[in-house]
Design an enzyme around this catalytic site. Structure first.
Site, PDB file in Angstrom:
ATOM      1  N   GLY A   6       3.766  -3.560  -3.721  1.00 47.25           N
ATOM      2  CA  GLY A   6       3.569  -3.707  -5.163  1.00 47.25           C
ATOM      3  C   GLY A   6       3.976  -2.408  -5.846  1.00 47.25           C
ATOM      4  O   GLY A   6       5.105  -2.239  -6.305  1.00 47.25           O
ATOM      5  N   ARG A   7       3.053  -1.476  -5.826  1.00 41.20           N
ATOM      6  CA  ARG A   7       3.237  -0.200  -6.508  1.00 41.20           C
ATOM      7  C   ARG A   7       4.573   0.485  -6.166  1.00 41.20           C
ATOM      8  O   ARG A   7       5.255   1.007  -7.043  1.00 41.20           O
ATOM      9  CB  ARG A   7       2.084   0.738  -6.115  1.00 41.20           C
ATOM     10  CG  ARG A   7       2.023   2.039  -6.883  1.00 41.20           C
ATOM     11  CD  ARG A   7       1.017   2.997  -6.235  1.00 41.20           C
ATOM     12  NE  ARG A   7      -0.259   2.387  -5.962  1.00 41.20           N
ATOM     13  CZ  ARG A   7      -1.314   2.421  -6.791  1.00 41.20           C
ATOM     14  NH1 ARG A   7      -1.229   3.071  -7.919  1.00 41.20           N
ATOM     15  NH2 ARG A   7      -2.445   1.832  -6.452  1.00 41.20           N
ATOM     16  N   CYS A  43     -13.421   4.637 -28.743  1.00 44.92           N
ATOM     17  CA  CYS A  43     -14.717   5.313 -28.875  1.00 44.92           C
ATOM     18  C   CYS A  43     -15.413   5.454 -27.531  1.00 44.92           C
ATOM     19  O   CYS A  43     -16.506   4.921 -27.330  1.00 44.92           O
ATOM     20  CB  CYS A  43     -15.608   4.530 -29.813  1.00 44.92           C
ATOM     21  SG  CYS A  43     -14.764   4.082 -31.308  1.00 44.92           S
ATOM     22  N   GLU A  44     -14.750   6.105 -26.587  1.00 42.38           N
ATOM     23  CA  GLU A  44     -15.358   6.408 -25.295  1.00 42.38           C
ATOM     24  C   GLU A  44     -14.718   7.701 -24.822  1.00 42.38           C
ATOM     25  O   GLU A  44     -13.496   7.848 -24.918  1.00 42.38           O
ATOM     26  CB  GLU A  44     -15.026   5.329 -24.251  1.00 42.38           C
ATOM     27  CG  GLU A  44     -15.706   4.020 -24.491  1.00 42.38           C
ATOM     28  CD  GLU A  44     -15.800   3.183 -23.216  1.00 42.38           C
ATOM     29  OE1 GLU A  44     -15.790   3.742 -22.107  1.00 42.38           O
ATOM     30  OE2 GLU A  44     -15.880   1.961 -23.368  1.00 42.38           O
ATOM     31  N   GLY A  98       0.762  -1.242   0.000  1.00 43.83           N
ATOM     32  CA  GLY A  98       0.000   0.000   0.000  1.00 43.83           C
ATOM     33  C   GLY A  98       0.790   1.287   0.000  1.00 43.83           C
ATOM     34  O   GLY A  98       0.211   2.368  -0.114  1.00 43.83           O
ATOM     35  N   ARG A 135      -5.606   3.385 -15.762  1.00 40.54           N
ATOM     36  CA  ARG A 135      -5.755   4.140 -14.513  1.00 40.54           C
ATOM     37  C   ARG A 135      -6.454   5.486 -14.663  1.00 40.54           C
ATOM     38  O   ARG A 135      -7.300   5.825 -13.835  1.00 40.54           O
ATOM     39  CB  ARG A 135      -4.392   4.292 -13.810  1.00 40.54           C
ATOM     40  CG  ARG A 135      -3.765   2.936 -13.443  1.00 40.54           C
ATOM     41  CD  ARG A 135      -2.503   3.058 -12.605  1.00 40.54           C
ATOM     42  NE  ARG A 135      -2.790   3.632 -11.307  1.00 40.54           N
ATOM     43  CZ  ARG A 135      -2.615   4.895 -10.972  1.00 40.54           C
ATOM     44  NH1 ARG A 135      -2.071   5.749 -11.821  1.00 40.54           N
ATOM     45  NH2 ARG A 135      -2.944   5.316  -9.790  1.00 40.54           N
TER      46      ARG A 135
END
Ligand SMILES: *Cc1c(COP(=O)(O)O)cnc(C)c1O
Length: 450
Positions: free
Chosen positions: A281-282, A350-351, A245, A318
């Site tokens: 992790g990050r 296309c969003e 975290g 993200r």
């Protein structure tokens, strides 16, 4: 790279952004864009920084594979002595394939299937973190039937708000993770009497991208109190797993310093005499990777230019998923006198959600320029999909002046080969079609396993 985020491993040399000793333009010329690029040096120095801060503790660092599950990345950490924290059979297989010793693997996750539990016991992983009473029962039943004993820890929900993005906060009472703290003593006692499991300790993970030690302190103190209570009740508690975290700098955040984190852990756990497990992790991979794209078009928008790049939300999710910020900078450094202007940076999907930045101040760019997204090493390539039938972006690792493609870009044939049109769809419901389909299905399944 970019201005406010000095990345280890990425810097401009003579105006060209380099990954270690290599200009990104050179890699792009061979590999094509978009592609992810990781610096081995950045991975290694990040790991060393954490390991050094924790070196006076009985610590085991288990890299959280879900942040970046490329075999070359896992292998980089494994060679430095890291274990792995995995959340699926697929990740467990990756960790084993990358050379992580099974006893250094922790299997976490709120919804492990019975097949996954069986596989983990078979592989003899070091620890399975149990997140519910029904999971405990299932694990005991499976391990007993195999004549084995699984070493487990209980994931505690400490009811602490990590003050991070709602979608990655995991330690509040209402979150789906873990077992309420008050229930742990009873379930621990139940487990201690089961033949198929050995309770070894407790685990906690309250969320991701934490930028403040306060929630860690609150959670860790509760866990330490729990350990003391469990021992007072006669239980053995050998291990405490403190999760991951630790937040990183994407823009101008004050990231948590490894040393400050280690000091807090020392203060709370030094006298408890437990093995401590960490699952970063990050913080080990986020700033060790970038995503490189090419500008396709610069079109005039309503009141500002819109820069259309060849990377999209399927490659880097993200921004669309969490509204996350990534630095964006040209791989060819703009001259100091170049006036910045506010632009939108968007992908081709296309969003409207396929937007990386709105009104971002950037030096002028034109079609064909390489644009680099910073801090893309964590939760980047692993979250990629083939949405819009776009091929998965390849991943590259650089080490000094050499590089390797560590995940290849699939071909369109690869993509289409996963699917087939049933004969009954084109021939119109022949009598024998069900049998034919069963055979085809079996064939496909066999190919999937091979
Ligand atoms: C996601 C996760 C981690 C890693 O979190 P980071 O924020 O990337 O450090 C560690 N442990 C568990 C159980 C997780 O689910």
């Amino acid at each position: 790279m970019p201005v406010s985020t000095p990345h280890i491993g990425f810097a401009y040399v003579d105006g060209d952004l380099r990954a270690e000793g290599l200009a990104l333009s050179r890699i792009a010329a061979t590999v094509g864009t978009p592609f992810y690029c990781y610096s081995r040096q950045a991975l290694t120095s990040g790991y060393a920084g954490l390991a050094t801060a924790l070196s006076h503790l009985p610590a085991m660092i288990c890299f959280a594979v879900k942040a970046n599950s490329n075999l070359a990345v896992i292998s980089t950490f494994a060679q430095l002595g890291a274990g792995a924290d995995v959340v699926s059979e697929g990740e467990l297989r990756r960790a084993l394939a990358a050379g992580v010793p099974p006893e250094r693997i922790v299997f976490s996750g709120v919804g492990k299937t019975r097949d996954e539990l069986r596989f983990a016991i078979e592989a003899d992983v070091g620890q399975i973190n149990v997140e519910s009473e029904p999971e405990l029962d299932a694990l005991n039943e499976i391990a007993s039937a195999m004549g084995r004993t699984a070493r487990i820890s209980f994931r505690v929900n400490p009811d602490v708000d990590a003050h991070t993005h709602d979608k990655i906060s995991t330690g509040r009472r209402q979150d789906k993770f873990g077992i309420a703290l008050a229930k742990i003593p009873d379930i621990y006692a139940r487990a201690a009497a089961m033949p198929g499991v050995t309770p070894a300790g407790v685990a906690v993970h309250i969320g991701s991208q934490l930028l403040d030690l306060t929630p860690y302190r609150a959670a860790f103190e509760r866990v330490a109190t729990l350990v003391t209570a469990l021992r007072a009740a006669g239980h053995t508690v050998e291990r405490v797993d403190l999760g991951g975290g630790i937040g990183i700098r994407y823009r101008d955040e004050d990231a948590i310093d490894f040393q400050d984190y280690a000091d807090l852990v020392t203060e709370i756990f030094n006298d408890l005499d437990c093995q401590l497990i960490f699952e970063p992790g990050r913080s080990l991979v986020g700033n060790a990777g970038i995503l490189v794209s090419t500008v396709l078009y610069v079109k005039e928008g309503e009141d500002r230019p819109i820069v259309v790049v060849d990377a999209a939300m399927n490659d880097l999710k993200r921004p669309a998923m969490y509204g996350a910020y990534h630095e964006i900078a040209p791989a060819r450094q703009a001259p100091a006198e170049a006036a910045e202007r506010a632009v939108d940076v968007v992908g081709p999907i296309c969003e409207t959600g396929d937007t990386f930045a709105i009104r971002r101040k950037m030096p002028p760019v034109t079609a064909g320029d390489l644009l680099v997204f910073g801090s893309a090493g964590a939760y980047g390539a692993v979250m990629a999909s083939q949405y819009n039938s776009r091929l998965l972006a390849p991943e590259v690792m650089v080490d000094g002046d050499k590089y390797a493609v560590v995940r290849a870009r699939p071909s369109y044939d690869d993509m289409l080969a996963m699917e087939h049109v049933p004969a009954w769809l084109t021939r119109g419901g022949a009598e024998d079609s069900a049998t034919e389909e069963a055979a085809k299905g079996a064939e496909t399944a066999t190919r999937g396993v091979a």
